[in-house]
Design a protein around this motif. Structure first.
Motif, short mmCIF file in Angstrom:
data_model
loop_
_atom_site.label_atom_id
_atom_site.label_comp_id
_atom_site.label_asym_id
_atom_site.label_seq_id
_atom_site.Cartn_x
_atom_site.Cartn_y
_atom_site.Cartn_z
N SER A 124 0.84 -1.20 0.00
CA SER A 124 0.00 0.00 0.00
C SER A 124 0.87 1.25 0.00
O SER A 124 0.62 2.22 -0.73
N THR A 125 1.93 1.22 0.81
CA THR A 125 2.87 2.34 0.84
C THR A 125 3.55 2.52 -0.50
O THR A 125 3.73 3.65 -0.98
N LEU A 126 3.94 1.42 -1.13
CA LEU A 126 4.56 1.46 -2.45
C LEU A 126 3.64 2.15 -3.45
O LEU A 126 4.07 3.02 -4.23
N HIS A 127 2.38 1.78 -3.45
CA HIS A 127 1.39 2.36 -4.36
C HIS A 127 1.36 3.88 -4.23
O HIS A 127 1.55 4.62 -5.21
N TYR A 128 1.16 4.35 -3.00
CA TYR A 128 1.00 5.78 -2.80
C TYR A 128 2.31 6.54 -2.97
O TYR A 128 2.32 7.66 -3.50
N ASN A 129 3.41 5.95 -2.54
CA ASN A 129 4.68 6.66 -2.67
C ASN A 129 5.08 6.85 -4.13
O ASN A 129 5.63 7.89 -4.51
N THR A 130 4.79 5.87 -4.97
CA THR A 130 5.15 5.97 -6.38
C THR A 130 4.33 7.06 -7.07
O THR A 130 4.84 7.76 -7.95
N VAL A 131 3.11 7.24 -6.62
CA VAL A 131 2.28 8.34 -7.15
C VAL A 131 2.80 9.68 -6.62
O VAL A 131 2.95 10.64 -7.38
N TRP A 132 3.10 9.74 -5.30
CA TRP A 132 3.64 10.97 -4.71
C TRP A 132 4.94 11.38 -5.39
O TRP A 132 5.23 12.57 -5.53
N ALA A 133 5.73 10.40 -5.80
CA ALA A 133 7.01 10.70 -6.45
C ALA A 133 6.84 11.20 -7.87
O ALA A 133 7.81 11.61 -8.51
N GLY A 134 5.62 11.16 -8.37
CA GLY A 134 5.37 11.63 -9.73
C GLY A 134 5.79 10.64 -10.80
O GLY A 134 5.92 11.01 -11.98
N LEU A 135 5.97 9.38 -10.42
CA LEU A 135 6.39 8.35 -11.37
C LEU A 135 5.19 7.71 -12.07
O LEU A 135 5.31 7.22 -13.19
N LEU A 136 4.05 7.73 -11.40
CA LEU A 136 2.81 7.21 -11.96
C LEU A 136 1.73 8.27 -11.89
O LEU A 136 1.74 9.12 -10.99
N ARG A 137 0.80 8.21 -12.83
CA ARG A 137 -0.36 9.09 -12.83
C ARG A 137 -1.60 8.27 -12.58
O ARG A 137 -1.74 7.16 -13.11
N LYS A 138 -2.49 8.80 -11.77
CA LYS A 138 -3.75 8.12 -11.47
C LYS A 138 -4.89 8.92 -12.07
O LYS A 138 -5.09 10.10 -11.74
N ALA A 139 -5.63 8.31 -12.98
CA ALA A 139 -6.76 8.99 -13.61
C ALA A 139 -7.74 7.95 -14.13
O ALA A 139 -7.34 6.90 -14.65
N ASN A 140 -9.03 8.23 -13.97
CA ASN A 140 -10.09 7.35 -14.49
C ASN A 140 -9.94 5.92 -14.02
O ASN A 140 -10.18 4.96 -14.77
N GLY A 141 -9.53 5.75 -12.77
CA GLY A 141 -9.43 4.42 -12.20
C GLY A 141 -8.25 3.61 -12.71
O GLY A 141 -8.22 2.39 -12.55
N ARG A 142 -7.26 4.29 -13.29
CA ARG A 142 -6.10 3.59 -13.84
C ARG A 142 -4.80 4.24 -13.37
O ARG A 142 -4.76 5.45 -13.13
N LEU A 143 -3.76 3.43 -13.28
CA LEU A 143 -2.40 3.93 -13.06
C LEU A 143 -1.63 3.80 -14.36
O LEU A 143 -1.62 2.73 -14.98
#
Length: 287
Positions: A124-143
């Motif tokens: 769970s931490t990995l998921h959120y940290n990777t988004v916080w780092a700007g490495l992944l984008r979350k939109a329309n239910g997708r990464l």
């Protein structure tokens, strides 16, 4: 002749006080402590991150390795479809966990299963940290991979990926979101001070509560503001909170310490730790 000190005298006294080593800060001066805590990544900070960390060292940092595998999955599949609650699907959780870079005690003991992201703290931490780092984008239910994520996947940019991931983990991710303790920045605030303590004393096994005691001495405001509870004291709760967030879920997950022998969950603050070689291969102090 006036006995009132001049402005130059006051400035000299202030400079002397702010640059004098303090016992509560393990020998750091107030100025050094301020830079370490509030400007950790700046040039003025006593904490320095080696500009080039060799691949063989980065290979031994579990959370970084998981981040790299996470990005590979998104690149391979073009996107990850999240569950209706916005979590990673079981297929992705299983693929990441099977690398065994980090293990979850409750899952290993069979008490819980990897059926939901919420059952595995580090994923769970990995998921959120990777988004916080700007490495992944979350939109329309997708990464999906961001432009930065695509660029930093290149082998030549591995050190930059490490820095981006570490910066998000220490400066953007709220460690208090990972547990049931009060939403106070215990551990997050002054994480560089913990590394400093380990650089001075981590060559011998010491219980986690040894560092917790010094941490609370340096940040007494946590003791003054911690909500009172019926069956424990603020010192007991803050010690457990600091040890969980800082040692188990930061230093161990990143590979910066080694635990001598795991203790039962109710006695984790008694676990004895040493600084791992990777700590000195990634960080050094200029003070």
């Amino acid at each position: 002749m006036s006995d009132t000190p001049s402005q130059d005298d006051l400035d000299a006294i202030r400079h002397l006080v702010n640059n004098r080593p303090e016992e509560d800060f393990c020998g750091l001066s107030p100025n050094e402590m301020h830079e370490l805590v509030f400007d950790t990544y700046e040039e003025s900070s006593p904490l320095k991150i080696n500009s080039v960390v060799p691949d063989q060292v980065l290979d031994r940092l579990p959370f970084l390795r998981l981040t790299e595998e996470f990005l590979k999955i998104v690149q391979r599949d073009r996107f990850i479809k999240l569950t209706p609650l916005g979590a990673l699907p079981k297929k992705t959780l299983t693929e990441l966990y099977d690398h065994r870079y980090i293990r979850d005690e409750m899952i290993e003991l069979g008490i819980t299963t990897l059926s939901r992201e919420a059952y595995c703290n580090f994923l769970s931490t990995l998921h959120y940290n990777t988004v916080w780092a700007g490495l992944l984008r979350k939109a329309n239910g997708r990464l999906t991979l961001s432009k930065t994520g695509k660029e930093l996947q290149m082998p030549a940019n591995r050190n930059a990926l490490f820095l981006k991931t570490l910066n998000a983990y220490t400066e953007k991710l709220a460690w208090s979101d990972m547990d049931g303790f009060p939403a106070m920045p215990v551990g997050n605030l002054g994480w560089g001070f913990t590394l400093y303590m380990l650089s001075k004393e981590g060559d011998a096994p010491r219980e986690a509560n040894h560092y917790a005691e010094k941490y609370l001495k340096a940040f007494p405001e946590f003791l003054h503001t911690y909500p009172k509870r019926e069956f424990s004291t603020p010192v007991q709760d803050l010690t457990r909170c600091y040890c969980l967030r800082t040692f188990e879920r930061f230093l161990e997950w990143w590979g910066f310490v080694r635990a001598e022998e795991p203790r039962p969950r109710s006695e984790r603050e008694l676990t004895r730790y040493m600084a791992a070689p990777e700590l000195g291969q990634v960080f050094h102090f200029d003070c």
